[in-house]
Design a protein around this motif. Structure first.
Motif, PDB file in Angstrom:
ATOM      1  N   MET A 181       0.844  -1.215   0.000  1.00 17.58           N
ATOM      2  CA  MET A 181       0.000   0.000   0.000  1.00 17.58           C
ATOM      3  C   MET A 181       0.871   1.253   0.000  1.00 17.58           C
ATOM      4  O   MET A 181       0.751   2.108  -0.859  1.00 17.58           O
ATOM      5  CB  MET A 181      -0.908  -0.014   1.225  1.00 17.58           C
ATOM      6  CG  MET A 181      -1.953   1.075   1.176  1.00 17.58           C
ATOM      7  SD  MET A 181      -3.295   0.852   2.338  1.00 17.58           S
ATOM      8  CE  MET A 181      -2.758  -0.458   3.418  1.00 17.58           C
ATOM      9  N   PHE A 191      -5.013  13.469  -6.029  1.00 20.71           N
ATOM     10  CA  PHE A 191      -4.478  12.576  -5.001  1.00 20.71           C
ATOM     11  C   PHE A 191      -4.859  13.013  -3.593  1.00 20.71           C
ATOM     12  O   PHE A 191      -5.137  14.181  -3.348  1.00 20.71           O
ATOM     13  CB  PHE A 191      -2.944  12.541  -5.096  1.00 20.71           C
ATOM     14  CG  PHE A 191      -2.426  11.816  -6.311  1.00 20.71           C
ATOM     15  CD1 PHE A 191      -2.561  10.439  -6.425  1.00 20.71           C
ATOM     16  CD2 PHE A 191      -1.823  12.523  -7.337  1.00 20.71           C
ATOM     17  CE1 PHE A 191      -2.090   9.770  -7.543  1.00 20.71           C
ATOM     18  CE2 PHE A 191      -1.347  11.863  -8.465  1.00 20.71           C
ATOM     19  CZ  PHE A 191      -1.482  10.489  -8.571  1.00 20.71           C
ATOM     20  N   ASP A 192      -4.826  12.054  -2.671  1.00 25.74           N
ATOM     21  CA  ASP A 192      -4.868  12.364  -1.247  1.00 25.74           C
ATOM     22  C   ASP A 192      -3.476  12.887  -0.889  1.00 25.74           C
ATOM     23  O   ASP A 192      -2.474  12.399  -1.405  1.00 25.74           O
ATOM     24  CB  ASP A 192      -5.185  11.088  -0.449  1.00 25.74           C
ATOM     25  CG  ASP A 192      -5.351  11.357   1.052  1.00 25.74           C
ATOM     26  OD1 ASP A 192      -5.679  12.513   1.400  1.00 25.74           O
ATOM     27  OD2 ASP A 192      -5.161  10.432   1.854  1.00 25.74           O
ATOM     28  N   VAL A 193      -3.411  13.897  -0.021  1.00 25.78           N
ATOM     29  CA  VAL A 193      -2.123  14.536   0.274  1.00 25.78           C
ATOM     30  C   VAL A 193      -1.985  14.794   1.767  1.00 25.78           C
ATOM     31  O   VAL A 193      -2.952  15.183   2.429  1.00 25.78           O
ATOM     32  CB  VAL A 193      -2.015  15.922  -0.417  1.00 25.78           C
ATOM     33  CG1 VAL A 193      -0.602  16.481  -0.265  1.00 25.78           C
ATOM     34  CG2 VAL A 193      -2.407  15.866  -1.861  1.00 25.78           C
ATOM     35  N   LYS A 194      -0.775  14.627   2.277  1.00 22.72           N
ATOM     36  CA  LYS A 194      -0.453  15.128   3.621  1.00 22.72           C
ATOM     37  C   LYS A 194       0.929  15.780   3.585  1.00 22.72           C
ATOM     38  O   LYS A 194       1.785  15.369   2.805  1.00 22.72           O
ATOM     39  CB  LYS A 194      -0.491  13.999   4.651  1.00 22.72           C
ATOM     40  CG  LYS A 194      -1.916  13.595   4.988  1.00 22.72           C
ATOM     41  CD  LYS A 194      -2.010  12.615   6.111  1.00 22.72           C
ATOM     42  CE  LYS A 194      -3.493  12.302   6.387  1.00 22.72           C
ATOM     43  NZ  LYS A 194      -3.651  11.131   7.242  1.00 22.72           N
ATOM     44  N   THR A 195       1.109  16.788   4.424  1.00 20.25           N
ATOM     45  CA  THR A 195       2.408  17.463   4.489  1.00 20.25           C
ATOM     46  C   THR A 195       2.761  17.707   5.945  1.00 20.25           C
ATOM     47  O   THR A 195       1.899  17.663   6.814  1.00 20.25           O
ATOM     48  CB  THR A 195       2.381  18.851   3.826  1.00 20.25           C
ATOM     49  OG1 THR A 195       1.682  19.762   4.689  1.00 20.25           O
ATOM     50  CG2 THR A 195       1.700  18.827   2.473  1.00 20.25           C
ATOM     51  N   ARG A 215       3.580  13.970   1.187  1.00 23.51           N
ATOM     52  CA  ARG A 215       3.288  12.596   0.729  1.00 23.51           C
ATOM     53  C   ARG A 215       1.958  12.605  -0.006  1.00 23.51           C
ATOM     54  O   ARG A 215       1.000  13.208   0.462  1.00 23.51           O
ATOM     55  CB  ARG A 215       3.227  11.640   1.928  1.00 23.51           C
ATOM     56  CG  ARG A 215       4.505  11.647   2.757  1.00 23.51           C
ATOM     57  CD  ARG A 215       4.447  10.575   3.833  1.00 23.51           C
ATOM     58  NE  ARG A 215       4.664   9.255   3.288  1.00 23.51           N
ATOM     59  CZ  ARG A 215       4.081   8.144   3.734  1.00 23.51           C
ATOM     60  NH1 ARG A 215       3.215   8.211   4.714  1.00 23.51           N
ATOM     61  NH2 ARG A 215       4.344   6.971   3.177  1.00 23.51           N
ATOM     62  N   VAL A 257      -3.299   8.392   1.987  1.00 23.17           N
ATOM     63  CA  VAL A 257      -2.073   8.620   2.752  1.00 23.17           C
ATOM     64  C   VAL A 257      -2.415   8.577   4.238  1.00 23.17           C
ATOM     65  O   VAL A 257      -3.346   9.249   4.676  1.00 23.17           O
ATOM     66  CB  VAL A 257      -1.466   9.998   2.415  1.00 23.17           C
ATOM     67  CG1 VAL A 257      -0.159  10.216   3.183  1.00 23.17           C
ATOM     68  CG2 VAL A 257      -1.220  10.132   0.916  1.00 23.17           C
ATOM     69  N   TYR A 258      -1.652   7.824   5.014  1.00 24.65           N
ATOM     70  CA  TYR A 258      -1.841   7.848   6.470  1.00 24.65           C
ATOM     71  C   TYR A 258      -0.888   8.857   7.107  1.00 24.65           C
ATOM     72  O   TYR A 258      -1.272   9.941   7.489  1.00 24.65           O
ATOM     73  CB  TYR A 258      -1.654   6.447   7.064  1.00 24.65           C
ATOM     74  CG  TYR A 258      -2.783   5.496   6.714  1.00 24.65           C
ATOM     75  CD1 TYR A 258      -4.034   5.655   7.301  1.00 24.65           C
ATOM     76  CD2 TYR A 258      -2.605   4.474   5.798  1.00 24.65           C
ATOM     77  CE1 TYR A 258      -5.087   4.798   6.980  1.00 24.65           C
ATOM     78  CE2 TYR A 258      -3.650   3.618   5.468  1.00 24.65           C
ATOM     79  CZ  TYR A 258      -4.882   3.789   6.059  1.00 24.65           C
ATOM     80  OH  TYR A 258      -5.905   2.949   5.744  1.00 24.65           O
ATOM     81  N   SER A 259       0.391   8.490   7.176  1.00 26.24           N
ATOM     82  CA  SER A 259       1.333   9.344   7.908  1.00 26.24           C
ATOM     83  C   SER A 259       1.721  10.590   7.118  1.00 26.24           C
ATOM     84  O   SER A 259       2.041  10.503   5.930  1.00 26.24           O
ATOM     85  CB  SER A 259       2.596   8.539   8.228  1.00 26.24           C
ATOM     86  OG  SER A 259       3.606   9.407   8.660  1.00 26.24           O
ATOM     87  N   PRO A 260       1.728  11.758   7.780  1.00 22.01           N
ATOM     88  CA  PRO A 260       2.249  12.959   7.114  1.00 22.01           C
ATOM     89  C   PRO A 260       3.779  12.998   7.123  1.00 22.01           C
ATOM     90  O   PRO A 260       4.377  13.810   6.436  1.00 22.01           O
ATOM     91  CB  PRO A 260       1.682  14.106   7.966  1.00 22.01           C
ATOM     92  CG  PRO A 260       1.489  13.519   9.325  1.00 22.01           C
ATOM     93  CD  PRO A 260       1.210  12.049   9.130  1.00 22.01           C
ATOM     94  N   ILE A 261       4.378  12.121   7.912  1.00 19.62           N
ATOM     95  CA  ILE A 261       5.832  12.127   8.072  1.00 19.62           C
ATOM     96  C   ILE A 261       6.435  11.029   7.195  1.00 19.62           C
ATOM     97  O   ILE A 261       5.939   9.915   7.142  1.00 19.62           O
ATOM     98  CB  ILE A 261       6.217  11.845   9.550  1.00 19.62           C
ATOM     99  CG1 ILE A 261       5.427  12.763  10.491  1.00 19.62           C
ATOM    100  CG2 ILE A 261       7.709  11.979   9.781  1.00 19.62           C
ATOM    101  CD1 ILE A 261       5.688  14.215  10.319  1.00 19.62           C
ATOM    102  N   ALA A 321       8.964   8.194   6.191  1.00 14.58           N
ATOM    103  CA  ALA A 321       9.847   7.248   6.869  1.00 14.58           C
ATOM    104  C   ALA A 321      11.210   7.286   6.189  1.00 14.58           C
ATOM    105  O   ALA A 321      11.306   7.505   4.982  1.00 14.58           O
ATOM    106  CB  ALA A 321       9.265   5.844   6.793  1.00 14.58           C
ATOM    107  N   LYS A 322      12.260   7.067   6.979  1.00 13.73           N
ATOM    108  CA  LYS A 322      13.607   7.082   6.404  1.00 13.73           C
ATOM    109  C   LYS A 322      13.726   5.994   5.341  1.00 13.73           C
ATOM    110  O   LYS A 322      13.140   4.937   5.445  1.00 13.73           O
ATOM    111  CB  LYS A 322      14.645   6.890   7.507  1.00 13.73           C
ATOM    112  CG  LYS A 322      14.672   8.117   8.406  1.00 13.73           C
ATOM    113  CD  LYS A 322      15.907   8.195   9.264  1.00 13.73           C
ATOM    114  CE  LYS A 322      15.898   9.548   9.971  1.00 13.73           C
ATOM    115  NZ  LYS A 322      16.887   9.618  11.047  1.00 13.73           N
ATOM    116  N   GLY A 323      14.481   6.315   4.314  1.00 14.93           N
ATOM    117  CA  GLY A 323      14.723   5.338   3.255  1.00 14.93           C
ATOM    118  C   GLY A 323      13.592   5.195   2.258  1.00 14.93           C
ATOM    119  O   GLY A 323      13.579   4.244   1.478  1.00 14.93           O
TER     120      GLY A 323
END
Lengths: 193, 585
Positions: free
Chosen positions: A1, A34-38, A56, A61-65, A67-69
């Motif tokens: 996902m 799109f769905d968007v978070k910032t 994102r 989109v779930y997390s606005p943050i 993830a590394k990598g």
């Protein structure tokens, strides 16, 4: 996902215009359906410190943050800051970097050193690098403050969003008297690729 | 119509849609933008920046007692200041809905501690709502007003930095109207908590929390998402979003209305899953209670309770729980050699002048919360202790009375002085203190993004108003030695400072110059360093100005960054720094 989610990281120095850049990218993604978070940094961290903005977008989109990598694109308004956040990027990601150096106070007072051969280090770090002096371009266009939008133009070539969505985003995020200038800055940035 | 809004913008919209007519607060990251956005509805909502959170709270509380719908906004530590009225308003209750919006800062991006506001809900015996994105931020303000009116209780809406400053898509609705006629209905046993009546109120509070518990179980703000039942996760706030990405297959009990605890939901969810995990940010507010119900679960034994959570952190926790080792994401190759880039005073900042002057004296400086907190770092290095808003003045008295050998200087900002510095000043005057106090008045509440305060002559609604005078307040408190300096004038500032540091009496110096960022213009002409005259002594670098690039052999001024304050020109012993605009003449 989450593999269908596009993540963008913006880096720079507080006060360089990361907030507006992030707003334009997010609005462009929204315009494209799109769905968007910032997420952006406010407050103390803004005072000339090292800052990042995160965007994102995708179907849901779930997390606005970020993830590394996992980020597909990094856009840095200051060259050495692009080296600081490299761990946010997925392998093979695109880095768009402004060939500008802002010397931190820690360097001026002799407590640290500004890295040398930044371009070489960037090329070594990022397989896909767009590196140019967006601030110089912005000055040529008549306003150094548009450097962020020049970079966005270059960055837009690495994201799958229609041009119209970008143009509409700039029109809605920028004060009306600066729209034309910023659209021009965006076009200049696209030409740099 | 969809809109891309930050959590804070969405809260402002929620207040509008809920029919709020009074909105108060004191600025504090990450809460500030709520009122800044609420004021766009000023034809429908009265908005004010109050001098501090306690005042803001009391204004909103009384308005709600009179039937108005209200919100009051602050950061987490602001609720400490407003805790006194909070604890007793719980007893009085409200008539019109009241939502107390408190923004926590896990990870301390812009704060001095990371206290968890959920504890205040339990302490005051009132409900707490926790949105996980901007749509919920909007919806929960309306839900809060509804609950508040139905149960006659103030309601806490707790956000965090990542909820307040993240943007996501929000749908708008029409504004509701408050059907109440506004006016405090005379009813002393309802509104006057003298012991006789307070004892009755105390019983009402207990019954109310019991009724609210049933409401929390039924609330649409709490929901069970059944997926795979081998692992069930109870979570809250923005952490829910991370959980959905790290454990996409797990069943989740998402809490938006976590207190009073919806025990029945905990029991039902726990009974439906094989293993239970509590993923909460900061304190074990849920875990402790769930364990007390006799439900076995994992929680802070595997999830960190310090700092903010993230997908990356939770992926590591998951791997550990499953006995896997996660391929470590390599540290950025060149990052370890990069120079640190901490926040600093901006180019042209007037505070730099006063710190530079203080740098010439062997004194102890008690500081406060604001941009000038940054004066603690090298090369200025001129603040020695910071505790809380207003503490810059009262702590000076404490050190002084303890017998500190060096002269003690107390420093606060203009907004901080009005917030809670005045009472400390009264203490020093009244109890025969001897500190030198400095109010760094940059004509705005700068750190949070330039809000008006009682000294600026403007209200949040944009009306002109009286300007409180720091000098007159100081004199009225009983301070006899009151002086004003322009911190851009190094010599004159130094003279006043040296003289007052030698004075056995307490004195107050107002260091006054407007924040040039707020003014939106340079202080003076751009300065430049004439390389031939520069002896590379680096005296200018002691100012810690980001516009002076000291990386090379001789310093250079970045003309795009210089704000023309001229401090470097005055600091240069060789006249090597000139004003470009004067040079041209």
């Amino acid at each position: 996902m989450s593999s269908q989610i596009v993540s963008v990281v913006l880096a720079g120095v507080g006060g360089q215009g990361i907030l507006l850049a992030s707003e334009i990218i997010a609005q462009a993604a929204m315009n494209a359906g799109f769905d968007v978070k910032t997420n952006e940094v406010h407050g103390m961290a803004q005072r000339g410190g090292s800052v990042i903005g995160q965007i994102r977008y995708g179907k849901e989109v779930y997390s606005p943050i970020v993830a590394k990598g996992t980020a597909q694109v990094l856009c840095s308004l200051e060259q050495s800051e692009a080296l600081r956040y490299a761990d946010y990027l997925a392998p093979g990601a695109l880095a768009v970097v402004n060939a500008q150096q802002i010397i931190p106070v820690t360097v001026s007072m002799g407590a640290a050193q500004y890295p040398d051969n930044v371009e070489q280090k960037l090329r070594d770090q990022y397989g896909r690098l767009i590196y140019f002096d967006a601030s110089k371009k912005a000055v040529e266009l008549g306003n150094i403050r548009t450097a962020n939008v020049v970079l966005l133009g270059a960055l837009s070539t690495g994201l799958d969003l229609p041009l119209e969505a970008w143009h509409k985003a700039i029109e809605s995020c920028v004060k009306s008297q600066y729209v034309e200038l910023n659209l021009k800055a965006f076009e200049e940035g696209r030409k740099m690729v | 119509m969809s809109h891309l809004l930050s959590g804070n913008q969405a809260i402002a919209r929620g207040a509008y849609e809920a029919g709020v007519t009074v909105a108060t607060g004191y600025p504090g990251t990450p809460s500030t933008e709520i009122l800044e956005n609420t004021v766009q509805y000023k034809s429908d909502i009265y908005c004010e920046w109050s001098p501090n959170e306690k005042v803001a709270f009391e204004v909103a509380a009384a308005a709600s007692c009179a039937g108005a719908r209200t919100i009051v906004t602050m950061k987490h530590v602001g609720l400490n200041v407003a805790a006194d009225p909070l604890m007793t308003l719980s007893y009085l209750g409200v008539e019109g809905g009241m939502v107390i919006v408190v923004a926590d800062d896990p990870g301390m991006h812009s704060s001095q501690n990371e206290q968890d506001t959920r504890n205040y809900a339990k302490f005051a015996k009132i409900p707490v709502l926790e949105p996980a994105d901007s749509q919920e931020a909007l919806d929960f303000v309306k839900l809060g007003i509804e609950l508040s009116e139905q149960y006659k209780t103030p309601v806490i809406l707790r956000t965090t930095t990542r909820v307040s400053h993240s943007r996501s898509i929000v749908t708008f609705s029409e504004r509701q109207t408050n059907p109440r006629t506004i006016g405090l209905k005379k009813n002393p046993s309802r509104f006057v908590p003298v012991p006789l009546w307070a004892r009755e109120m105390r019983k009402t509070v207990e019954k109310r929390i019991h009724d609210l518990q049933a409401a929390a179980v039924q609330s649409k703000a709490n929901r069970i998402e059944w997926r795979d039942k081998s692992l069930g996760i109870i979570t809250h706030s923005v952490v829910y979003q991370y959980v959905r990405e790290v454990w996409p297959e797990a069943s989740v009990l998402k809490l938006g209305f976590a207190y009073p605890y919806p025990d029945e939901l905990f029991k039902q969810f726990a009974a439906g899953v094989k293993e239970l995990l509590i993923v909460e940010e900061l304190d074990d507010f849920l875990e402790e209670h769930i364990k007390a119900l006799g439900i076995a679960c994992k929680g802070h034994d595997v999830i960190p309770n310090i700092g903010e959570l993230s997908i990356t952190t939770l992926e590591t926790c998951r791997a550990k729980m499953e006995g896997r080792t996660l391929a470590a994401i390599p540290e950025p190759k060149y990052a370890k050699d990069l120079p640190a880039r901490p926040p600093v005073l901006c180019p042209g900042c007037p505070h730099r002048g006063i710190f530079y002057a203080l740098g010439k004296h062997d004194v102890i400086v008690t500081g406060d919360i604001g941009c000038y907190s940054l004066g603690t770092f090298k090369p200025l290095n001129r603040l020695d202790i910071i505790l809380c808003m207003g503490g810059g003045i009262s702590m000076a008295q404490g050190l002084d009375k303890a017998g500190e050998k060096r002269k003690v200087v107390g420093m606060v900002g203009d907004s901080t002085f009005f917030h809670s510095g005045i009472t400390g000043l009264l203490d020093i005057a009244y109890n025969r203190g001897s500190s030198t106090l400095i109010v760094v008045d940059n004509r705005t509440t700068a750190m949070t993004g330039h809000q008006d305060n009682p000294g600026t002559g403007r209200t949040l609604m944009g009306e002109p108003t009286v300007e409180a005078s720091i000098e007159e307040i100081a004199r009225a408190c009983g301070i006899k030695r009151v002086f004003t300096v322009n911190p851009y004038q190094v010599k004159a500032t130094q003279e006043v400072l040296s003289r007052e540091l030698d004075s056995p009496e307490p004195s107050l110096i107002v260091s006054r110059a407007a924040c040039p960022l707020w003014e939106g213009k340079r202080v003076g002409g751009i300065r430049t360093i004439i390389a031939d005259k520069c002896k590379a002594c680096k005296a200018c670098l002691k100012l810690g100005c980001p516009a002076i690039d000291g990386a090379g052999k001789k310093p250079v001024i970045n003309k795009h960054l210089c704000y023309g304050c001229g401090l470097c020109q005055q600091a240069c012993p060789f006249d090597a720094i000139v004003n470009l605009s004067e040079e041209k003449k």
